[in-house]
Design a protein around this motif. Structure first.
Motif, PDB file in Angstrom:
ATOM      1  N   PHE A  15       0.826  -1.204   0.000  1.00 41.54           N
ATOM      2  CA  PHE A  15       0.000   0.000   0.000  1.00 41.54           C
ATOM      3  C   PHE A  15       0.866   1.263   0.000  1.00 41.54           C
ATOM      4  O   PHE A  15       0.641   2.208  -0.741  1.00 41.54           O
ATOM      5  N   LEU A  16       1.942   1.203   0.838  1.00 41.86           N
ATOM      6  CA  LEU A  16       2.789   2.393   0.977  1.00 41.86           C
ATOM      7  C   LEU A  16       3.623   2.649  -0.273  1.00 41.86           C
ATOM      8  O   LEU A  16       4.043   3.773  -0.528  1.00 41.86           O
ATOM      9  N   THR A  17       3.914   1.580  -1.036  1.00 39.08           N
ATOM     10  CA  THR A  17       4.777   1.770  -2.203  1.00 39.08           C
ATOM     11  C   THR A  17       3.987   2.187  -3.438  1.00 39.08           C
ATOM     12  O   THR A  17       4.578   2.475  -4.470  1.00 39.08           O
ATOM     13  N   ARG A  18       2.665   2.223  -3.308  1.00 38.92           N
ATOM     14  CA  ARG A  18       1.893   2.718  -4.448  1.00 38.92           C
ATOM     15  C   ARG A  18       2.154   4.202  -4.625  1.00 38.92           C
ATOM     16  O   ARG A  18       2.341   4.916  -3.618  1.00 38.92           O
ATOM     17  N   PRO A  19       2.183   4.702  -5.846  1.00 42.15           N
ATOM     18  CA  PRO A  19       2.465   6.128  -6.079  1.00 42.15           C
ATOM     19  C   PRO A  19       1.528   7.048  -5.303  1.00 42.15           C
ATOM     20  O   PRO A  19       1.951   8.068  -4.775  1.00 42.15           O
ATOM     21  N   LEU A  20       0.302   6.631  -5.170  1.00 44.87           N
ATOM     22  CA  LEU A  20      -0.667   7.493  -4.508  1.00 44.87           C
ATOM     23  C   LEU A  20      -0.304   7.749  -3.045  1.00 44.87           C
ATOM     24  O   LEU A  20      -0.727   8.725  -2.437  1.00 44.87           O
ATOM     25  N   ALA A  21       0.502   6.868  -2.487  1.00 41.49           N
ATOM     26  CA  ALA A  21       0.785   6.950  -1.044  1.00 41.49           C
ATOM     27  C   ALA A  21       1.756   8.065  -0.699  1.00 41.49           C
ATOM     28  O   ALA A  21       2.110   8.245   0.462  1.00 41.49           O
ATOM     29  N   LEU A  22       2.215   8.790  -1.694  1.00 41.23           N
ATOM     30  CA  LEU A  22       3.157   9.878  -1.445  1.00 41.23           C
ATOM     31  C   LEU A  22       2.588  10.831  -0.384  1.00 41.23           C
ATOM     32  O   LEU A  22       3.291  11.251   0.548  1.00 41.23           O
ATOM     33  N   ALA A  23       1.332  11.126  -0.552  1.00 41.73           N
ATOM     34  CA  ALA A  23       0.684  12.043   0.393  1.00 41.73           C
ATOM     35  C   ALA A  23       0.814  11.510   1.817  1.00 41.73           C
ATOM     36  O   ALA A  23       1.099  12.244   2.757  1.00 41.73           O
ATOM     37  N   LEU A  24       0.663  10.211   1.923  1.00 43.61           N
ATOM     38  CA  LEU A  24       0.751   9.597   3.236  1.00 43.61           C
ATOM     39  C   LEU A  24       2.140   9.796   3.840  1.00 43.61           C
ATOM     40  O   LEU A  24       2.300  10.101   5.021  1.00 43.61           O
ATOM     41  N   TRP A  25       3.166   9.635   2.984  1.00 40.30           N
ATOM     42  CA  TRP A  25       4.539   9.842   3.433  1.00 40.30           C
ATOM     43  C   TRP A  25       4.715  11.266   3.956  1.00 40.30           C
ATOM     44  O   TRP A  25       5.356  11.502   4.981  1.00 40.30           O
ATOM     45  N   ILE A  26       4.166  12.179   3.212  1.00 33.62           N
ATOM     46  CA  ILE A  26       4.324  13.580   3.621  1.00 33.62           C
ATOM     47  C   ILE A  26       3.672  13.805   4.981  1.00 33.62           C
ATOM     48  O   ILE A  26       4.249  14.435   5.872  1.00 33.62           O
ATOM     49  N   ILE A  27       2.485  13.206   5.134  1.00 35.57           N
ATOM     50  CA  ILE A  27       1.795  13.372   6.423  1.00 35.57           C
ATOM     51  C   ILE A  27       2.620  12.786   7.558  1.00 35.57           C
ATOM     52  O   ILE A  27       2.793  13.393   8.626  1.00 35.57           O
ATOM     53  N   LEU A  28       3.197  11.587   7.268  1.00 33.30           N
ATOM     54  CA  LEU A  28       4.020  10.943   8.299  1.00 33.30           C
ATOM     55  C   LEU A  28       5.191  11.838   8.699  1.00 33.30           C
ATOM     56  O   LEU A  28       5.468  12.058   9.880  1.00 33.30           O
ATOM     57  N   ALA A  29       5.875  12.354   7.670  1.00 33.86           N
ATOM     58  CA  ALA A  29       7.050  13.197   7.927  1.00 33.86           C
ATOM     59  C   ALA A  29       6.635  14.447   8.694  1.00 33.86           C
ATOM     60  O   ALA A  29       7.287  14.860   9.656  1.00 33.86           O
ATOM     61  N   PHE A  30       5.535  15.008   8.287  1.00 38.81           N
ATOM     62  CA  PHE A  30       5.037  16.206   8.943  1.00 38.81           C
ATOM     63  C   PHE A  30       4.783  15.934  10.431  1.00 38.81           C
ATOM     64  O   PHE A  30       5.227  16.679  11.311  1.00 38.81           O
ATOM     65  N   GLY A  31       4.106  14.806  10.650  1.00 38.82           N
ATOM     66  CA  GLY A  31       3.801  14.426  12.024  1.00 38.82           C
ATOM     67  C   GLY A  31       5.070  14.265  12.845  1.00 38.82           C
ATOM     68  O   GLY A  31       5.161  14.702  13.992  1.00 38.82           O
ATOM     69  N   PHE A  32       6.093  13.659  12.204  1.00 40.69           N
ATOM     70  CA  PHE A  32       7.353  13.428  12.904  1.00 40.69           C
ATOM     71  C   PHE A  32       7.975  14.743  13.363  1.00 40.69           C
ATOM     72  O   PHE A  32       8.317  14.922  14.529  1.00 40.69           O
ATOM     73  N   PHE A  33       8.079  15.684  12.418  1.00 38.25           N
ATOM     74  CA  PHE A  33       8.731  16.950  12.774  1.00 38.25           C
ATOM     75  C   PHE A  33       7.869  17.778  13.720  1.00 38.25           C
ATOM     76  O   PHE A  33       8.376  18.405  14.654  1.00 38.25           O
ATOM     77  N   ALA A  34       6.576  17.721  13.498  1.00 40.79           N
ATOM     78  CA  ALA A  34       5.685  18.449  14.401  1.00 40.79           C
ATOM     79  C   ALA A  34       5.836  17.910  15.817  1.00 40.79           C
ATOM     80  O   ALA A  34       5.844  18.668  16.792  1.00 40.79           O
ATOM     81  N   GLY A  35       6.002  16.584  15.879  1.00 47.29           N
ATOM     82  CA  GLY A  35       6.190  15.960  17.184  1.00 47.29           C
ATOM     83  C   GLY A  35       7.417  16.507  17.874  1.00 47.29           C
ATOM     84  O   GLY A  35       7.384  16.872  19.054  1.00 47.29           O
ATOM     85  N   ILE A  36       8.526  16.574  17.097  1.00 48.85           N
ATOM     86  CA  ILE A  36       9.774  17.085  17.688  1.00 48.85           C
ATOM     87  C   ILE A  36       9.581  18.510  18.190  1.00 48.85           C
ATOM     88  O   ILE A  36       9.935  18.854  19.318  1.00 48.85           O
ATOM     89  N   ILE A  37       8.978  19.323  17.318  1.00 44.93           N
ATOM     90  CA  ILE A  37       8.823  20.724  17.679  1.00 44.93           C
ATOM     91  C   ILE A  37       7.908  20.863  18.903  1.00 44.93           C
ATOM     92  O   ILE A  37       8.203  21.585  19.857  1.00 44.93           O
ATOM     93  N   PHE A  38       6.821  20.095  18.882  1.00 45.39           N
ATOM     94  CA  PHE A  38       5.885  20.189  19.997  1.00 45.39           C
ATOM     95  C   PHE A  38       6.564  19.757  21.302  1.00 45.39           C
ATOM     96  O   PHE A  38       6.495  20.425  22.322  1.00 45.39           O
ATOM     97  N   TRP A  39       7.268  18.627  21.227  1.00 42.07           N
ATOM     98  CA  TRP A  39       7.915  18.092  22.426  1.00 42.07           C
ATOM     99  C   TRP A  39       8.960  19.059  22.967  1.00 42.07           C
ATOM    100  O   TRP A  39       8.997  19.351  24.174  1.00 42.07           O
ATOM    101  N   GLY A  40       9.770  19.571  22.044  1.00 40.14           N
ATOM    102  CA  GLY A  40      10.805  20.524  22.455  1.00 40.14           C
ATOM    103  C   GLY A  40      10.165  21.757  23.050  1.00 40.14           C
ATOM    104  O   GLY A  40      10.550  22.233  24.115  1.00 40.14           O
ATOM    105  N   GLY A  41       9.143  22.242  22.339  1.00 41.44           N
ATOM    106  CA  GLY A  41       8.472  23.454  22.795  1.00 41.44           C
ATOM    107  C   GLY A  41       7.839  23.245  24.152  1.00 41.44           C
ATOM    108  O   GLY A  41       7.929  24.101  25.037  1.00 41.44           O
ATOM    109  N   PHE A  42       7.264  22.077  24.326  1.00 39.63           N
ATOM    110  CA  PHE A  42       6.600  21.758  25.573  1.00 39.63           C
ATOM    111  C   PHE A  42       7.602  21.791  26.729  1.00 39.63           C
ATOM    112  O   PHE A  42       7.381  22.435  27.756  1.00 39.63           O
ATOM    113  N   ASN A  43       8.730  21.127  26.468  1.00 40.48           N
ATOM    114  CA  ASN A  43       9.730  21.092  27.532  1.00 40.48           C
ATOM    115  C   ASN A  43      10.312  22.470  27.794  1.00 40.48           C
ATOM    116  O   ASN A  43      10.605  22.822  28.925  1.00 40.48           O
ATOM    117  N   THR A  44      10.481  23.252  26.714  1.00 40.81           N
ATOM    118  CA  THR A  44      11.006  24.599  26.895  1.00 40.81           C
ATOM    119  C   THR A  44      10.032  25.431  27.724  1.00 40.81           C
ATOM    120  O   THR A  44      10.428  26.151  28.638  1.00 40.81           O
TER     121      THR A  44
END
Lengths: 198, 160
Positions: A15-44
């Motif tokens: 499912f993930l290797t289908r071309p259409l899943a690109l959007a999903l990858w972007i969402i995953l990556a977004f979530g990852f970085f948002a997580g870092i920023i949120f966590w860092g911000g929270f601790n700060t």
């Protein structure tokens, strides 16, 4: 030996290797970085709100308890070790800290709604606020005091007679804890009529 | 004696009277005690100069209680009282010295006199006139007497 790959994983990968899943990858990556920023911000945020400068940035605290604390041993002394507001009021371990912070947000609410926005109102609520602190410290065996004052490191022979007498009996037996005997160590006391021992 | 000689005689006589009078007046001025040297608490340093501050008094954590000098003297406090609040809200001293707390804290109880009001009536609790302990009891310190004092305790209170 070849490990058997479960069927659902195979399907998921497919499912993930289908071309259409690109959007999903972007969402995953977004979530990852948002997580870092949120966590860092929270601790700060946590760190920032855990300083004396933050605690005394509103006049309710600056004009009352902070002024009172300035004359006490925990503000200036011969050894130059300072206890700041969070040292006594905010637990060190993470879980306890979060719990206390959520409770403290109620105090911010009090500020926003003007519950204690004058020294007079502060004085009226002081007993209630002090009781909460005494209760908290009684329940956790004065954990914040003990972060600095380690009972096992107390040398009774170097303490004054009155101190050694009390520490070697009621404190050592666990019958009483620091806050039972050392109320008003940092601030002016509220009306103490009715409080046991006063 | 004609009138002229009489008026001439008046001259030396009045001079002598004047002399004697001025002597007595000036003599009197001499007999006045010299004006006292007035010194303010800041000492003899001229205004505008900042004199060195005296050393701060030392209040040790604990000391041996000092001997009493007369019967009914409020004893000095033999321990440190730093940070002890005595306010309308609370009285730290009584958490140890009140009768109900004395047994557990090992502190001497406040005297019976502390329950008497100004009319001599005995009250159920500490009399308001005795509430502010440091009015009468002060911690022992290395302080010299502010004024000279030659007081001697009676024989029975003297140390052998």
């Amino acid at each position: 030996m070849k490990l058997p790959i479960p069927e659902f994983l195979k399907r998921y990968w497919h499912f993930l290797t289908r071309p259409l899943a690109l959007a999903l990858w972007i969402i995953l990556a977004f979530g990852f970085f948002a997580g870092i920023i949120f966590w860092g911000g929270f601790n700060t945020m946590m760190e920032m709100s855990n300083t004396e400068a933050f605690c005394t940035s509103c006049h309710e605290m600056r004009d009352t308890v902070f002024q009172e604390m300035k004359t006490t041993i925990h503000f200036s002394n011969r050894s130059g070790v300072r206890a700041s507001c969070p040292d006594c009021h905010v637990p060190h371990e993470w879980t306890h800290k979060i719990v206390r912070k959520v409770q403290a947000s109620k105090e911010l609410w009090g500020k926003i709604t003007g519950k204690i926005d004058t020294p007079r109102k502060f004085e009226e609520h002081r007993l209630q606020m002090a009781m909460r602190e005494w209760d908290r410290m009684k329940k956790n065996d004065s954990r914040e005091c003990r972060n600095c004052h380690n009972f096992d490191s107390m040398d009774f022979s170097l303490q004054s007679k009155r101190a050694a007498h009390m520490h070697s009996t009621a404190l050592a037996s666990g019958e009483l804890t620091c806050i039972d005997c050392h109320k008003g160590i940092a601030h002016k006391l509220p009306d103490m009529s009715g409080v046991p021992g006063w | 004696m004609n009138r002229r000689t009489v008026s001439l005689l008046w001259l030396p006589v009045s001079a002598i009277i004047l002399y004697l009078a001025s002597i007595t007046v000036l003599q009197g001025a001499d007999n006045q005690p010299p004006p006292e040297e007035v010194e303010s608490l800041r000492g003899a340093a001229p205004v505008g100069e900042v004199p060195a501050a005296p050393d701060l008094k030392k209040y040790p954590k604990e000391q041996v209680p000092m001997d009493l000098q007369f019967v009914g003297q409020p004893p000095l406090i033999p321990h440190s009282i730093r940070g002890y609040q005595i306010t309308a809200n609370s009285n730290k001293c009584l958490t140890c010295h009140a009768w109900e707390n004395a047994a557990s804290t090992g502190a001497p109880r406040i005297g019976i006199s502390h329950f008497r009001d100004r009319d001599g009536k005995v009250l159920a609790d500490v009399s308001p006139s005795r509430y502010f302990c440091t009015q009468c009891h002060v911690p022992q310190a290395n302080a010299k007497p502010l004024v000279p004092n030659t007081y001697q305790p009676v024989e029975s209170l003297k140390k052998p």
